[in-house]
Design a protein around this motif. Structure first.
Motif, short mmCIF file in Angstrom:
data_model
loop_
_atom_site.label_atom_id
_atom_site.label_comp_id
_atom_site.label_asym_id
_atom_site.label_seq_id
_atom_site.Cartn_x
_atom_site.Cartn_y
_atom_site.Cartn_z
N SER A 144 -14.34 1.97 6.49
CA SER A 144 -14.06 3.31 7.02
C SER A 144 -12.69 3.81 6.53
O SER A 144 -12.55 4.95 6.09
CB SER A 144 -14.10 3.28 8.54
N LEU A 145 -11.69 2.93 6.56
CA LEU A 145 -10.36 3.31 6.12
C LEU A 145 -10.31 3.54 4.62
O LEU A 145 -9.57 4.41 4.13
CB LEU A 145 -9.36 2.22 6.51
N ARG A 146 -11.08 2.78 3.88
CA ARG A 146 -11.11 2.90 2.42
C ARG A 146 -11.56 4.31 2.01
O ARG A 146 -11.16 4.82 0.98
CB ARG A 146 -12.07 1.85 1.86
N GLU A 147 -12.40 4.94 2.83
CA GLU A 147 -12.92 6.27 2.52
C GLU A 147 -12.00 7.40 2.97
O GLU A 147 -12.22 8.56 2.62
CB GLU A 147 -14.29 6.45 3.20
N ALA A 148 -10.97 7.08 3.74
CA ALA A 148 -10.10 8.12 4.31
C ALA A 148 -9.07 8.59 3.29
O ALA A 148 -8.32 7.78 2.73
CB ALA A 148 -9.41 7.59 5.55
N ASP A 149 -9.01 9.89 3.04
CA ASP A 149 -8.07 10.45 2.07
C ASP A 149 -6.61 10.20 2.44
O ASP A 149 -5.76 10.04 1.58
CB ASP A 149 -8.29 11.95 1.92
N ALA A 150 -6.32 10.14 3.73
CA ALA A 150 -4.93 9.99 4.19
C ALA A 150 -4.38 8.59 3.93
O ALA A 150 -3.17 8.39 3.87
CB ALA A 150 -4.82 10.31 5.67
N VAL A 151 -5.25 7.60 3.77
CA VAL A 151 -4.82 6.21 3.62
C VAL A 151 -4.42 5.94 2.17
O VAL A 151 -5.20 6.15 1.24
CB VAL A 151 -5.94 5.24 4.06
N GLU A 152 -3.18 5.46 1.99
CA GLU A 152 -2.66 5.20 0.65
C GLU A 152 -2.71 3.73 0.27
O GLU A 152 -2.95 3.39 -0.88
CB GLU A 152 -1.23 5.72 0.53
N HIS A 153 -2.45 2.83 1.21
CA HIS A 153 -2.49 1.39 0.97
C HIS A 153 -3.18 0.73 2.14
O HIS A 153 -2.94 1.10 3.30
CB HIS A 153 -1.08 0.80 0.80
N LEU A 154 -4.00 -0.25 1.84
CA LEU A 154 -4.79 -0.91 2.88
C LEU A 154 -4.74 -2.41 2.67
O LEU A 154 -4.95 -2.90 1.56
CB LEU A 154 -6.24 -0.41 2.80
N PHE A 155 -4.44 -3.15 3.75
CA PHE A 155 -4.33 -4.61 3.68
C PHE A 155 -5.13 -5.23 4.82
O PHE A 155 -5.13 -4.72 5.93
CB PHE A 155 -2.87 -5.06 3.80
N VAL A 156 -5.78 -6.37 4.52
CA VAL A 156 -6.46 -7.13 5.56
C VAL A 156 -5.95 -8.56 5.48
O VAL A 156 -6.03 -9.20 4.43
CB VAL A 156 -8.00 -7.11 5.38
N SER A 157 -5.38 -9.07 6.58
CA SER A 157 -4.86 -10.43 6.59
C SER A 157 -5.98 -11.42 6.88
O SER A 157 -7.07 -11.03 7.33
CB SER A 157 -3.74 -10.57 7.63
N VAL A 158 -5.71 -12.70 6.66
CA VAL A 158 -6.74 -13.72 6.86
C VAL A 158 -7.17 -13.83 8.32
O VAL A 158 -8.28 -14.27 8.61
CB VAL A 158 -6.29 -15.11 6.34
N ASP A 159 -6.31 -13.39 9.24
CA ASP A 159 -6.71 -13.45 10.65
C ASP A 159 -7.41 -12.17 11.11
O ASP A 159 -7.70 -11.99 12.29
CB ASP A 159 -5.51 -13.75 11.55
#
Length: 201
Positions: free
Chosen positions: A85-100
């Motif tokens: 969902s965040l990947r598709e958002a125009d406002a989001v510039e960088h996205l990170f997911v941690s192992v937890d």
């Protein structure tokens, strides 16, 4: 399959500094001809190491809302849903997911509408808690130092090492961790193609 060598890494460093750098400049820096540099860049693109050439915008010079850093503590089984969902958002510039499973992103929102904007692309029923911080400044300096080839086998998904194999099948270059995976993939491809030809006849 050939390993990513020092020349490849140098080319990647030069392109990360300026993706529009002419091949003639790169060739001078790495000691190859411009056509040889072009061939290497084509191979790096074909193997998925270079995915696209893009712009590095200084958002502080553009009107663009309030920069924020958002941390979402997501219910573990819904991490992929929230990330997509965040990947598709125009406002989001960088996205990170941690192992937890913590999802962190940098975004820009119009003043006073941060919670409303978050509601538009985050399903808060999938989030345990969240934290929003205003960002004073942000820098993004990707590096290619110390990197190695990290390709996935097209058959089993394991990492492909320098002992793996590559093959062009149906016009597409595929990578395999071993000859057995290559053989299985080719057999399945041949069966599917034979079935398609039978249907077309």
């Amino acid at each position: 399959m050939r390993d990513l060598d020092e020349t490849d890494v140098h080319i990647l460093q030069l392109l990360s500094d300026d993706a529009r750098r002419p091949f003639s400049d790169i060739s001078e820096a790495v000691g190859l001809s411009a056509p040889a540099v072009s061939d290497r860049i084509d191979r790096l693109r074909e193997e998925g190491i270079i995915r696209r050439f893009t712009l590095d915008l200084d958002q502080s010079k553009l009107a663009g809302g309030t920069p924020v850093l958002v941390r979402l503590h997501v219910v573990p089984e819904h991490v992929d849903t929230v990330r997509n969902s965040l990947r598709e958002a125009d406002a989001v510039e960088h996205l990170f997911v941690s192992v937890d499973g913590e999802v962190t992103f940098h975004a820009r929102f119009d003043d006073g509408t941060i919670r409303h904007a978050l509601d538009e692309f985050v399903d808060f029923s999938l989030v345990r808690e969240y934290d929003v911080q205003l960002v004073e400044s942000a820098e993004w300096t990707p590096t290619v130092n110390g990197t190695e080839f990290a390709l996935e086998c097209a058959e089993c998904g394991n990492s492909v090492t320098s002992e793996g194999e590559s093959a062009r099948i149906g016009g597409t270059l595929y990578h395999f961790c071993c000859s057995s995976c290559l053989g299985r993939f080719e057999d399945r491809y041949d069966r599917l193609e034979a079935g398609a030809n039978t249907v077309d006849s």
